[in-house]
Scaffold this motif. Structure first.
Motif, PDB file in Angstrom:
ATOM      1  N   ARG A   1     104.734  -0.126 -12.695  1.00 24.29           N
ATOM      2  CA  ARG A   1     105.765   0.458 -11.832  1.00 24.29           C
ATOM      3  C   ARG A   1     106.190  -0.595 -10.815  1.00 24.29           C
TER       4      ARG A   1
ATOM      5  N   GLU B   1     115.580   5.201  -3.441  1.00 26.32           N
ATOM      6  CA  GLU B   1     115.180   4.276  -4.504  1.00 26.32           C
ATOM      7  C   GLU B   1     116.261   3.226  -4.771  1.00 26.32           C
TER       8      GLU B   1
ATOM      9  N   GLU C   1     110.802   1.774  -5.390  1.00 29.47           N
ATOM     10  CA  GLU C   1     109.832   2.819  -5.693  1.00 29.47           C
ATOM     11  C   GLU C   1     108.963   3.093  -4.457  1.00 29.47           C
TER      12      GLU C   1
ATOM     13  N   ARG D   1     114.570  -0.919  -8.196  1.00 32.91           N
ATOM     14  CA  ARG D   1     114.361   0.435  -7.651  1.00 32.91           C
ATOM     15  C   ARG D   1     113.311   0.327  -6.562  1.00 32.91           C
TER      16      ARG D   1
HETATM   17 MG    MG Z   1     111.537   6.800 -11.717  1.00 34.82          MG
END
Ligand code: MG
Ligand code: ATP
Length: 573
Positions: free
Chosen positions: A151, A92, A142, A140
């Motif tokens: 997200r 990540e 993801e 990040r």
């Molecule tokens: Mg997380």
């Protein structure tokens, strides 16, 4: 702001890739556009909402005694190596190299950067407590970026870090942040719940997540209306429904004689549902055996057939950092077993067996026999197989009761919008960040960290505040307060009144979006509903009489108003 002067690229149709209301309405209302998976631009309207959220956050953080700073996004690898997270954080963490080949990371979170800063600059207990916060872009990588801002791989976070001289001090700092979070989310118009959460490998200390209730939430939260207990499903405890827990060894179906183990043929029967049907037994008479690898070690976890294994609880019970399902090859090699038919009887000694407490009381159970198409019946825990560690490793489920008050538990989906966490000395120990106390002793800071997903919060607000036509902004977050529409721009009377109202409202300090486009009235109304400003004011046919039409976005009906009374109405609405 005049529509023609800004950029609000509304879309009539739903974008095909937008699955949630917030994602499709934020795209359709022209608030955001995607640049890459999980990477978004904020267009002028979207940015105004974001700024409103940030303003609320800053006010409440400042009220709570936190001080704003701004740390870099570009972190030398060495910083993360000092805490041990360069390796531990995994994929990540976005990594890159500079022109000299030196490794860097893009900040996914800032414990390292802040601990290093405060460690260098704060040497005495006299400067403590200290809470610093920032509002900043985080990166990040993801695995599954999705639902628009929900997200992202690049997203905006408010993160705060508290530094105290003692655990009691941390308790106070934590409480202040907890209360500030509740105030922020309430002002943002969110229906939310603070829940107990898993503290991961740090263990033991307090942590709460703030969850916006929503069906599209990725987390499940368990709640007791009786006593207020609320916890993330990851660690929620519960009492089983009927028949559980039963005392060890109790004969619950009348048979007095100890059960006899039998191996039976169960051709092509692999799942609990298939086994239930095939044998005509209830699923709670079956023990499910799940093969995993915890920190490289083979583990078989046992839960009742009607239960789901809770991996977070298991990780915690084993004190493991990583937990993965075992591959079929490993099942054969390490367990000597066939996937789909794994059972606890006769497992090799190096395989750790972790069992859920509910199994302890099973008088006899059906288990996999390790061989294809075979199961065993009449198996009794601790007589027929060993258990190395007992614990609560099942997920709470519908029908379970509260361990504190016995009331039935309820289950809701939630979007994690904030997280408060007592870190203790995890980072100050590993990064050797210390201060001198009043006797001259060198001690590590006692730290807390506190995050809000600012961009995710906007998505959560839209999720909770929309209808079929679009967004319905809570007043404090709305990009503008009034949506002013002129029906016939070419009609000089209408145009003149609309211009005057636009001028006067702005002069009085009201944020107005003036739709001055040459568009059909229907299209303007549809866009007004989509964008969702609290008050819509339409200048149309009755302009000659000095009358405008008003509508609150949250109400179905419109009404007429004298133009001269508009300001008072807006002020009080
Ligand atoms: Mg997380
Ligand atoms: P999640 O379980 O959703 O991945 P997390 O535990 O990784 O969240 P934290 O590290 O506690 O999140 O980050 C603080 C806050 O930042 C979270 O409460 C959440 O609101 C937000 N957040 C985390 N990851 C993302 C993301 N990828 N996109 C948008 N917001 C995020």
């Amino acid at each position: 702001m005049r529509w023609n002067d800004t950029l609000i690229p509304t879309l009539r149709d739903d974008p095909s890739d937008a699955e949630t209301n917030s994602h499709r309405f934020m795209l359709r209302a022209g608030l955001i556009r995607q640049l890459a998976a999980g990477v978004y631009s904020y267009l002028p309207l979207g940015l105004r909402v974001l700024r409103n959220v940030e303003r609320i956050i800053r006010e409440e953080m400042d009220n709570a005694g936190a001080v704003e700073a701004l740390l870099p996004s570009l972190h030398p690898a060495e910083l993360w190596q000092r805490s041990g997270r360069w390796d531990a954080y995994g994929d990540e963490l976005m990594r890159l190299k500079d022109r000299h080949g030196r490794p860097f990371a893009l900040g996914a979170t800032h414990e390292e950067a802040i601990t290093s800063l405060v460690g260098d600059e704060v040497k005495s207990y006299k400067k403590l407590p200290l809470t610093l916060y920032q509002i900043q872009t985080k990166f990040r990588d993801e695995r599954r970026p999705r639902y628009g801002l929900m997200r992202g791989r690049e997203f905006i976070m408010k993160d705060a870090y508290s530094f105290d001289a003692s655990a009691e001090g941390l308790d106070r700092s934590y409480k202040r942040m907890y209360d500030a979070y509740a105030a922020i989310f309430a002002r943002c118009g969110l229906t939310f719940r603070a829940v107990e959460a898993d503290s991961g490998s740090i263990g033991g200390t307090d942590t709460h997540e703030f969850m916006a209730l929503s069906d599209v939430g990725e987390d499940t939260i368990v709640h007791c209306r009786g006593c207020g207990y609320a916890a993330n499903m990851e660690l929620a405890v519960s009492l089983g429904g009927e028949g559980s827990p039963s005392p060890a060894g109790a004969a619950d179906s009348g048979e007095g004689a100890p059960p006899v183990v039998r191996e039976i043929e169960t051709p092509n029967v692999r799942t609990i549902a298939e086994l239930t049907r095939f044998l005509g037994v209830e699923s709670r008479r079956i023990v499910k055996s799940i093969a995993l690898v915890a920190d490289g070690r083979p583990v078989v976890a046992l839960v009742r057939g009607d239960r789901e294994l809770n991996e977070t609880k298991l990780k915690r019970l084993l004190g493991a950092d990583s937990l993965d399902m075992m591959t079929e090859t490993d099942v054969a090699e390490k367990l000597g077993s066939v996937a789909g038919y794994i059972g606890p009887v006769g497992l090799p000694g190096n395989v750790a067996i972790a069992a859920d407490e509910e199994i302890r009381g099973m008088p006899h159970a059906v288990v996999g026999a390790g061989a294809a198409d075979r199961h065993r019946t009449g198996v009794r825990p601790e007589r027929d197989f060993r258990v190395d560690v007992w614990g609560d490793i099942r997920s709470a489920a519908e029908g379970d009761r509260c361990t504190r008050c016995g009331e039935p538990l309820s289950f809701d989906k939630g979007i994690e919008i904030g997280h408060v966490f007592k870190l203790g000395t995890k980072y100050s120990d590993s990064m050797r960040a210390t201060f001198l106390d009043d006797t001259g002793r060198s001690l590590p800071y006692v730290m807390g960290c506190y995050g809000i997903g600012v961009s995710r919060l906007v998505a959560a607000v839209v999720e909770q505040h929309c209808d079929d036509a679009g967004i319905v902004w809570p007043a404090e977050l709305s990009p503008y307060r009034v949506h002013l529409i002129v029906i016939q721009k070419k009609d000089p009377v209408q145009a003149e009144l609309a211009e005057k109202l636009y001028r006067d409202l702005r002069r009085s300090g009201v944020d107005v979006l003036f739709d001055d486009r040459d568009e059909r009235a229907g299209a303007k109304f549809a866009d007004a509903d989509l964008i969702g400003l609290p008050i819509r004011v339409t200048v149309g046919k009755r302009a000659a009489d000095g009358i405008v039409e008003c509508r609150l976005r949250s109400e179905p009906d419109s009404f007429e108003l004298e133009a001269g009374k508009l300001y008072d109405f807006v002020r009080n609405a």
